[in-house]
Scaffold this active site. Structure first.
Site, PDB file in Angstrom:
ATOM      1  N   GLU A  59     -30.816  74.216  54.554  1.00 49.33           N
ATOM      2  CA  GLU A  59     -30.734  74.201  53.098  1.00 49.33           C
ATOM      3  C   GLU A  59     -29.543  75.001  52.596  1.00 49.33           C
ATOM      4  O   GLU A  59     -28.887  74.617  51.622  1.00 49.33           O
ATOM      5  CB  GLU A  59     -32.025  74.771  52.488  1.00 49.33           C
ATOM      6  N   THR A 203     -39.282  76.560  96.149  1.00 48.41           N
ATOM      7  CA  THR A 203     -38.215  75.636  95.767  1.00 48.41           C
ATOM      8  C   THR A 203     -36.874  76.353  95.744  1.00 48.41           C
ATOM      9  O   THR A 203     -35.867  75.834  96.235  1.00 48.41           O
ATOM     10  CB  THR A 203     -38.512  75.030  94.383  1.00 48.41           C
ATOM     11  N   ARG A 214     -26.179  72.642  83.992  1.00 49.90           N
ATOM     12  CA  ARG A 214     -24.802  72.511  84.455  1.00 49.90           C
ATOM     13  C   ARG A 214     -24.039  71.585  83.495  1.00 49.90           C
ATOM     14  O   ARG A 214     -24.293  70.382  83.459  1.00 49.90           O
ATOM     15  CB  ARG A 214     -24.783  71.992  85.887  1.00 49.90           C
TER      16      ARG A 214
END
Length: 383
Positions: A59, A203, A214
């Site tokens: 706004e 992992t 990336r």
């Protein structure tokens, strides 16, 4: 109560405001994406979008463009103007000072600090306020912000990738790459939208995963719109129950060499280690039956780190935990046009489904091709 009848021009202007709001998709968190268009005599005299927390709201940008012409104008805003002082003054007050005649809001702000107060402030000042134009489109702009404001929990997307026969890796564990380059670019875009990327220490160690955004791998459509330094790096939340990341042998992981903060989550019984890097944090989260209590952890991320949106990149075991603990708002599943054989590793380790009444049903929201792969977007049906 009489329902407002919106004109075709109203629809056109709110559609434009929604398009403006999308400019903040990769930059505004933890604030919502908001767009504003100001018109007078069916001519646009000002427009803007909120791009980053602490910077002017939509706004304000639009009012600055409109200047003195704002008096007697109509403002179209995708979210109810704020009514409280935060890092910036309230937008409802700015609209009142500008003496606009009408404000059209797509939706009420779910933030308890606003929640109708902005609308009431405008009406008390004699400004006509109409709410509900293209409301669902406005809701779709900010699923994470809306969920956190309403429930105190972040919006969670669980990403999975598999061959067409549902395998995530060969029997020997080899998995790179199941999906094609376009799908991997698509994942980068999802990562960039999130406030946190959550995965496991397994992992990180097994794949030497960076788990960051990336820039060079983002889709061209994103690179064309955003400057590299504006696209935020989500915090990387690593579930590390035994505190393995404190071991010096893992000090050279890519996780430490790339941009983005790291939050390593450990069992409360593990003594919090000294930080390997200045941007690394260690926090404890509740563990039940050797598994993290995920709802409590997600609440912690929302409360302590203002995380609206969590992107989960999980192996089969963590995927099952998220599903079993009812922590998934949306599944994003990439299916590659490949067959990996019956001895390959499965998509999830969901166990104990002994009858058809036990199975987990999905509500598929979207199916589309991403390069040569299929991307499914689905929600888990509640029973």
């Amino acid at each position: 109560m009489t329902q407002t009848v919106f004109s075709s021009f109203d629809y056109k202007m709110m559609t434009q405001a929604i398009a403006l709001a999308k400019q903040g998709t990769y930059t505004t968190a933890p604030n919502p994406n908001v767009g504003c268009v100001i018109t007078k005599e069916k001519t646009v005299i000002g427009q803007g979008a909120h791009l980053k927390a602490g910077q002017p709201h939509a706004e304000v940008h639009a009012l600055r463009q409109a200047a003195d012409q704002a008096k007697g104008a109509t403002a179209y805003v995708t979210l109810e103007p704020c009514s409280h002082y935060g890092r910036t003054p309230p937008c409802a007050e700015a609209l009142i000072k500008a003496q606009v005649a009408r404000v059209v809001c797509a939706m009420q702000d779910p933030n308890p600090q606003v929640a109708g107060r902005g609308v009431q402030m405008l009406r008390d000042a004699g400004i006509q306020v109409d709410v509900g134009l293209l409301e669902q489109d406005a809701i779709n702009l900010n699923p994470g912000f809306i969920k956190r404001m309403k429930t105190g929990m972040p919006f969670v997307q669980l990403k999975l990738a598999a061959s067409l026969d549902g395998k995530t890796a060969l029997a020997n564990g080899e998995s790179q790459w199941i999906t094609g380059a376009k799908a991997r670019q698509d994942v980068q875009a999802y990562r960039a939208k999130a406030g946190a990327i959550l995965s496991t220490v397994k992992t990180v160690i097994d794949d030497d995963a960076s788990l960051n955004v990336r820039w060079q791998e983002l889709p061209n459509s994103v690179q064309a719109v955003y400057q590299k330094d504006l696209v935020r790096q989500p915090i990387r939340v690593i579930l590390d129950r035994q505190g393995l990341l404190q071991d010096a042998q893992y000090s050279d992981l890519k996780l430490w060499k790339n941009e983005g903060d790291v939050l390593a989550v450990h069992d409360p019984l593990i003594e919090p280690p000294l930080s390997l890097k200045s941007y690394q944090q260690f926090v404890a989260a509740k563990v039940v039956n050797q598994q993290f209590e995920l709802p409590a952890l997600l609440k912690q991320l929302a409360d302590e780190h203002n995380i609206n949106h969590v992107w989960v990149e999980a192996g089969a075991q963590l995927a099952a935990s998220f599903i079993e603990q009812n922590c998934v708002d949306e599944l994003i599943v990439y299916l590659a046009p490949k067959l990996m054989g019956t001895d390959g590793r499965g998509l999830t380790q969901l166990c104990g489904l002994s009858s058809m009444s036990d199975i987990i049903e999905l509500d598929i929201k979207d199916v589309r091709m991403v390069g040569s792969d299929i991307r499914l977007t689905a929600a888990i049906k509640t029973k």
